[in-house]
Scaffold this active site. Structure first.
Site, short mmCIF file in Angstrom:
data_model
loop_
_atom_site.label_atom_id
_atom_site.label_comp_id
_atom_site.label_asym_id
_atom_site.label_seq_id
_atom_site.Cartn_x
_atom_site.Cartn_y
_atom_site.Cartn_z
N ASN A 74 35.96 -0.96 66.78
CA ASN A 74 35.36 -1.60 65.59
C ASN A 74 34.01 -2.26 65.89
O ASN A 74 33.55 -3.10 65.13
CB ASN A 74 36.33 -2.66 65.04
N GLU A 75 33.37 -1.85 66.99
CA GLU A 75 32.17 -2.55 67.45
C GLU A 75 31.10 -2.69 66.37
O GLU A 75 30.45 -3.74 66.28
CB GLU A 75 31.56 -1.84 68.67
N GLY B 122 37.74 -3.36 73.01
CA GLY B 122 38.04 -3.27 74.45
C GLY B 122 39.51 -3.02 74.74
O GLY B 122 39.85 -2.41 75.76
N LEU C 149 36.78 -7.24 74.49
CA LEU C 149 35.90 -8.06 75.31
C LEU C 149 35.93 -9.49 74.82
O LEU C 149 36.00 -9.74 73.61
CB LEU C 149 34.47 -7.52 75.26
C1 LIG Z 1 22.85 -0.08 74.00
C2 LIG Z 1 23.74 -0.40 75.14
C3 LIG Z 1 25.19 -0.56 74.79
C4 LIG Z 1 25.46 -1.87 74.12
C5 LIG Z 1 26.92 -2.19 74.20
C6 LIG Z 1 27.20 -3.45 73.56
C7 LIG Z 1 28.38 -4.01 73.50
C8 LIG Z 1 29.64 -3.46 74.08
C9 LIG Z 1 30.33 -2.59 73.17
C10 LIG Z 1 31.57 -2.15 73.21
C11 LIG Z 1 32.62 -2.54 74.07
C12 LIG Z 1 33.66 -3.38 73.47
C13 LIG Z 1 33.39 -4.48 72.72
C14 LIG Z 1 34.45 -5.47 72.34
O1 LIG Z 1 35.59 -5.41 72.74
S1 LIG Z 1 33.96 -6.78 71.37
C15 LIG Z 1 35.46 -7.61 70.89
C16 LIG Z 1 35.96 -7.05 69.61
N1 LIG Z 1 37.25 -7.63 69.25
C17 LIG Z 1 37.60 -7.90 68.01
O2 LIG Z 1 36.88 -7.66 67.07
C18 LIG Z 1 38.95 -8.54 67.82
C19 LIG Z 1 38.80 -9.92 67.31
N2 LIG Z 1 40.10 -10.58 67.19
C20 LIG Z 1 40.99 -10.32 66.22
O3 LIG Z 1 40.79 -9.48 65.38
C21 LIG Z 1 42.24 -11.14 66.22
O4 LIG Z 1 42.04 -12.24 67.04
C22 LIG Z 1 43.48 -10.36 66.73
C23 LIG Z 1 43.25 -9.72 68.08
C24 LIG Z 1 43.89 -9.31 65.69
C25 LIG Z 1 44.65 -11.40 66.88
O5 LIG Z 1 44.81 -12.08 65.66
P1 LIG Z 1 45.62 -13.48 65.65
O6 LIG Z 1 45.69 -13.91 64.22
O7 LIG Z 1 46.87 -13.35 66.42
O8 LIG Z 1 44.70 -14.48 66.52
P2 LIG Z 1 43.39 -15.25 66.02
O9 LIG Z 1 42.49 -14.34 65.31
O10 LIG Z 1 43.79 -16.52 65.35
O11 LIG Z 1 42.70 -15.61 67.44
C26 LIG Z 1 43.21 -16.65 68.29
C27 LIG Z 1 42.03 -17.23 69.04
O12 LIG Z 1 41.45 -16.22 69.87
C28 LIG Z 1 40.05 -16.11 69.57
N3 LIG Z 1 39.65 -14.71 69.76
C29 LIG Z 1 40.10 -13.63 69.13
N4 LIG Z 1 39.54 -12.51 69.59
C30 LIG Z 1 38.67 -12.90 70.55
C31 LIG Z 1 37.77 -12.21 71.40
N5 LIG Z 1 37.63 -10.86 71.39
N6 LIG Z 1 37.03 -12.93 72.26
C32 LIG Z 1 37.15 -14.29 72.33
N7 LIG Z 1 37.98 -14.99 71.53
C33 LIG Z 1 38.74 -14.31 70.66
C34 LIG Z 1 39.95 -16.58 68.13
O13 LIG Z 1 38.65 -16.96 67.83
C35 LIG Z 1 40.93 -17.73 68.13
O14 LIG Z 1 40.29 -18.80 68.78
P3 LIG Z 1 40.52 -20.33 68.32
O15 LIG Z 1 39.58 -21.11 69.16
O16 LIG Z 1 40.20 -20.38 66.87
O17 LIG Z 1 41.97 -20.59 68.62
#
Ligand SMILES: CCCCC/C=C\C/C=C\C/C=C/C(=O)SCCNC(=O)CCNC(=O)[C@H](O)C(C)(C)COP(=O)(O)OP(=O)(O)OC[C@H]1O[C@@H](n2cnc3c(N)ncnc32)[C@H](O)[C@@H]1OP(=O)(O)O
Length: 305
Positions: free
Chosen positions: A180-181, A156, A111
């Site tokens: 990993n939420e 997500g 997400l």
């Molecule tokens: C009680 C009722 C129910 C309540 C329910 C509540 C919530 C919902 C629950 C569950 C559903 C799902 C939830 C989710 O999906 S939350 C998102 C979780 N994602 C992560 O933890 C991943 C985070 N990202 C990473 O680990 C890394 O980015 C990567 C994917 C491994 C890639 O690594 P890489 O080194 O290639 O890139 P960068 O880390 O440098 O990232 C580049 C750039 O992108 C931005 N970014 C990364 N991930 C996200 C993201 N998920 N959303 C928005 N932006 C993201 C990062 O900050 C960098 O940005 P910059 O501005 O610095 O360039």
């Protein structure tokens, strides 16, 4: 835009749904399975953030997420994915879709955290409806869906992969997959928890969900989260071979069996969609949750620098 599962789409999509599907460069994309990649069909199914390479001869379309840098699931990407899937599903030429990434090293970062931070309840409502819609559409698809996971696949991203019928992961120790939420200070909704349990079992889910485990390929294979781990350059070809295996089964029997296996899980959400949205909105609006998400996002941004 009202879809089969009853969800209404973002105002801009409602007014001009195809405005989300402009600006495709699909005509220039690399050939699809069987070489049918660049023609009018590609233009018809694809969009700005979703490349579609249809191969009418095999009945398989390769759908690539293209929302750089990390394919985070923005409202726009969610909407375009649903529309593209719906179009392929409605075209009887196609029996299978391979979901993969057009962004290097990341299948999807899950997400889009900027959609979950600092917005208003109306936005969260619209966003969560779109999340539900994508899950329902993929999980209940009559097509064979194979995930060709060619990059990191947290949260997500894993949810999309779990909704597929089969998962092939590239053998790169950096390509972790899992839910990993909890590490973000949020919880997994019940319908995604159910999908996890259906895939890896109750005890493994209990541990992995609480710990927020992200599995490297070998462990993901061991726990049953993915079906195959193959060298990175063989992910798509292996996904196509898997697809052929699934398509060798008569559609009607396979589809009925899929429905039989998945209906109860999907029905649990369908029965309480509005309540699930309300739960999500009140949860995500809490100050403590907003704070956790902002800290996590800030850490992500700093990690880069
Ligand atoms: C009680 C009722 C129910 C309540 C329910 C509540 C919530 C919902 C629950 C569950 C559903 C799902 C939830 C989710 O999906 S939350 C998102 C979780 N994602 C992560 O933890 C991943 C985070 N990202 C990473 O680990 C890394 O980015 C990567 C994917 C491994 C890639 O690594 P890489 O080194 O290639 O890139 P960068 O880390 O440098 O990232 C580049 C750039 O992108 C931005 N970014 C990364 N991930 C996200 C993201 N998920 N959303 C928005 N932006 C993201 C990062 O900050 C960098 O940005 P910059 O501005 O610095 O360039």
């Amino acid at each position: 835009m009202a879809l089969a599962s009853g969800v209404r789409f973002p105002a801009r999509a409602l007014l001009r749904p195809w405005s989300l599907l402009r600006d495709t460069t699909l005509g220039r994309s690399e050939p699809a399975a069987g070489g049918g990649g660049g023609g009018d069909g590609a233009r018809l199914f694809g969009s700005q953030r979703v490349l579609v390479e249809p191969d009418a001869a095999s009945g398989v379309a390769v759908m690539k997420f293209r929302n750089p840098p990390v394919n985070s699931l923005s409202l726009e990407l969610l909407t375009e994915l649903v529309i593209s899937l719906e179009k392929v599903e409605n075209d009887k030429t196609f029996r299978g879709v391979i979901l993969t990434s057009a962004c290097p090293r990341v299948f999807s970062a899950g997400l889009d955290l900027t959609e979950l931070c600092g917005r208003n309840p109306a936005h969260y409502t619209e966003y969560w409806k779109a999340v539900q819609e994508l899950w329902l559409r993929t999980y209940l698809s009559s097509l064979v869906l194979v995930a060709a996971i060619n990059g990191a696949c947290p949260a997500g991203g894993c949810i999309i992969a779990l909704a597929c019928d089969c998962r092939v992961l590239a053998d790169n120790p950096k390509y972790h997959i899992g839910l990993n939420e909890t590490l973000l200070g949020i919880t997994t909704p019940f319908w995604l928890k159910d999908t996890y349990v259906n895939t890896i079992g109750h005890r493994a889910s209990e541990q992995a969900l609480q710990l927020g485990s992200l599995f490297p390929p070998s462990e993901a294979l061991q726990v049953g989260l993915v079906d195959q781990v193959v060298p990175e350059d063989q992910v798509l070809s292996t996904a196509l071979s898997e697809m052929a295996r699934w398509l060798a089964v008569p559609d009607h029997a396979r589809q009925l069996t899929k429905t039989m296996m998945r209906k109860a899980t999907a029905d649990r959400l369908l029965r309480q969609r509005d309540a699930d949205i309300q739960n999500f909105v009140s949860f995500i609006c809490r100050d403590s949750i907003q704070k956790s998400l902002q800290v996590y996002l800030e850490k992500l941004r700093q990690r880069k620098g």
